[in-house]
Design an enzyme around this catalytic site. Sequence first.
Site, short mmCIF file in Angstrom:
data_model
loop_
_atom_site.label_atom_id
_atom_site.label_comp_id
_atom_site.label_asym_id
_atom_site.label_seq_id
_atom_site.Cartn_x
_atom_site.Cartn_y
_atom_site.Cartn_z
N MET A 185 86.89 39.53 86.89
CA MET A 185 87.15 38.48 87.51
C MET A 185 86.54 37.26 86.66
O MET A 185 85.71 37.32 86.26
CB MET A 185 86.73 38.41 88.86
N GLY A 199 89.88 38.98 94.56
CA GLY A 199 88.61 38.31 94.16
C GLY A 199 87.25 38.92 95.01
O GLY A 199 86.31 38.58 94.38
N HIS A 204 88.28 52.53 88.39
CA HIS A 204 89.11 51.18 88.51
C HIS A 204 87.83 49.84 88.28
O HIS A 204 86.82 50.19 88.99
CB HIS A 204 89.58 50.98 90.00
N HIS A 239 91.75 46.30 85.84
CA HIS A 239 92.37 45.21 86.58
C HIS A 239 91.73 43.83 86.05
O HIS A 239 90.77 43.69 86.45
CB HIS A 239 92.26 45.68 88.01
N GLY A 284 85.62 42.48 96.90
CA GLY A 284 85.91 43.92 97.72
C GLY A 284 85.44 43.83 99.16
O GLY A 284 85.04 42.86 99.58
N GLY A 285 85.91 44.89 99.98
CA GLY A 285 85.40 45.02 101.33
C GLY A 285 86.32 44.06 102.23
O GLY A 285 85.75 43.71 103.52
N MET A 291 91.76 40.15 86.57
CA MET A 291 92.16 39.00 87.46
C MET A 291 91.53 37.70 86.70
O MET A 291 90.66 37.17 86.78
CB MET A 291 91.34 39.10 88.79
N SER A 348 87.08 52.01 92.71
CA SER A 348 86.64 50.64 92.18
C SER A 348 85.04 50.62 92.22
O SER A 348 84.67 50.71 93.41
CB SER A 348 87.00 49.56 93.11
N MET A 405 98.64 44.37 95.34
CA MET A 405 97.42 43.94 95.89
C MET A 405 97.59 43.76 97.44
O MET A 405 98.42 43.01 97.85
CB MET A 405 96.71 42.33 95.63
N GLY A 455 87.16 50.94 97.00
CA GLY A 455 86.01 50.50 96.82
C GLY A 455 85.00 50.77 97.66
O GLY A 455 84.21 51.72 97.77
N ASP A 473 95.78 48.25 96.04
CA ASP A 473 94.46 47.85 95.87
C ASP A 473 94.01 46.74 97.01
O ASP A 473 94.48 45.83 97.02
CB ASP A 473 94.33 47.15 94.56
N GLY A 474 93.04 47.33 97.78
CA GLY A 474 92.21 46.30 98.58
C GLY A 474 92.44 46.68 99.88
O GLY A 474 93.63 47.15 100.53
N GLY A 475 91.52 47.18 100.94
CA GLY A 475 91.17 47.47 102.10
C GLY A 475 91.75 48.97 102.31
O GLY A 475 91.98 49.27 103.54
N ASP A 479 87.15 45.96 87.94
CA ASP A 479 87.78 44.62 88.25
C ASP A 479 86.97 43.67 87.65
O ASP A 479 85.83 43.39 87.44
CB ASP A 479 87.66 44.58 89.88
C1 DX5 Z 1 89.62 43.00 94.61
C2 DX5 Z 1 89.72 44.19 93.88
C3 DX5 Z 1 89.55 45.49 94.22
C4 DX5 Z 1 88.46 45.83 95.00
C5 DX5 Z 1 88.60 46.94 95.91
O1 DX5 Z 1 89.93 41.87 93.88
O2 DX5 Z 1 90.89 44.11 93.09
O3 DX5 Z 1 89.61 46.53 93.46
O4 DX5 Z 1 87.11 46.07 94.62
O5 DX5 Z 1 88.87 46.74 97.36
P1 DX5 Z 1 88.19 47.37 98.45
O6 DX5 Z 1 86.37 47.15 98.62
O7 DX5 Z 1 88.56 46.84 99.79
O8 DX5 Z 1 88.45 48.95 98.56
ZN ZN Z 2 91.35 45.98 91.39
#
Ligand code: DX5
Ligand code: ZN
Length: 219
Positions: free
Chosen positions: A38, A146, A34, A67, A148-149, A69, A9, A141, A201, A179-181, A36
């Site tokens: 938003m 919303g 990937h 993706h 990253g990180g 959102m 991402s 998710m 990401g 996706d996420g963490g 994102d």
């Molecule tokens: C969060 C996004 C993720 C994000 C990845 O809403 O959908 O794709 O950027 O998360 P981390 O940075 O945690 O890898």
């Molecule tokens: Zn994503």
Amino acid sequence: MKNVIVSPSILLCDYLHLEKELEKIKEVGCDWIHLDVMDGHFVPNISFGNLFFERLFSKIDFVKDVHIMVTEPMKFVKQFAKAGADYLTFHYEACKDDKEVAEVIKEIHKNKMKAGLSIKPGTPVEKVFPFLTDLDLVLIMSVEPGMGGQKFIPETLDKISALINEMVEERSNALISVDGGINDITGKDCLNIGADVLVAGNYLFSASDFKEAYKNLLK
Ligand code: DX5
Ligand code: ZN
């Protein structure tokens, strides 16, 4: 051992050196990316949109894993098809009912993209079950969408297990993406259970050695 896909991402990458960041992905032999999207409504932040991607996608050669959102995903299907998305993943929670979910999946396919459906951490995984045979990808998710990180929510692993059981029953070939963490530890947990795609990401782009971090995800 099944084929593992890492989908980096770029949300937290260095935009001032975007070309270099994209090269890092290519150099390690990764061919997914990937993106994102938003809208500041479905999630509190605004990231980037279809026009940005249209310009970017015409210049890069990746599997474009988009993706969205956003509320009212139906409105954006054609725009992202035009931008060149390969996978278009929208949110279950963004639709008013199951009928709308089915219609968006159909519209994505009509526009020659692969269809993904995503659920937030608070949404039971059973909500995606009625669509499994129509979907190409299910995006679980593992943080609140919303930004990253954030930190991986461990309960995600139970959701993946339940999803796999149902997919076997339904003979669904959809990819399971998380996706996420995601990092070397949480990523491994997801792969051990049977996930196919790791969206990462922060772990990749904040690493001092991208290649090493990428390798650690696949180990
Ligand atoms: C969060 C996004 C993720 C994000 C990845 O809403 O959908 O794709 O950027 O998360 P981390 O940075 O945690 O890898
Ligand atoms: Zn994503």
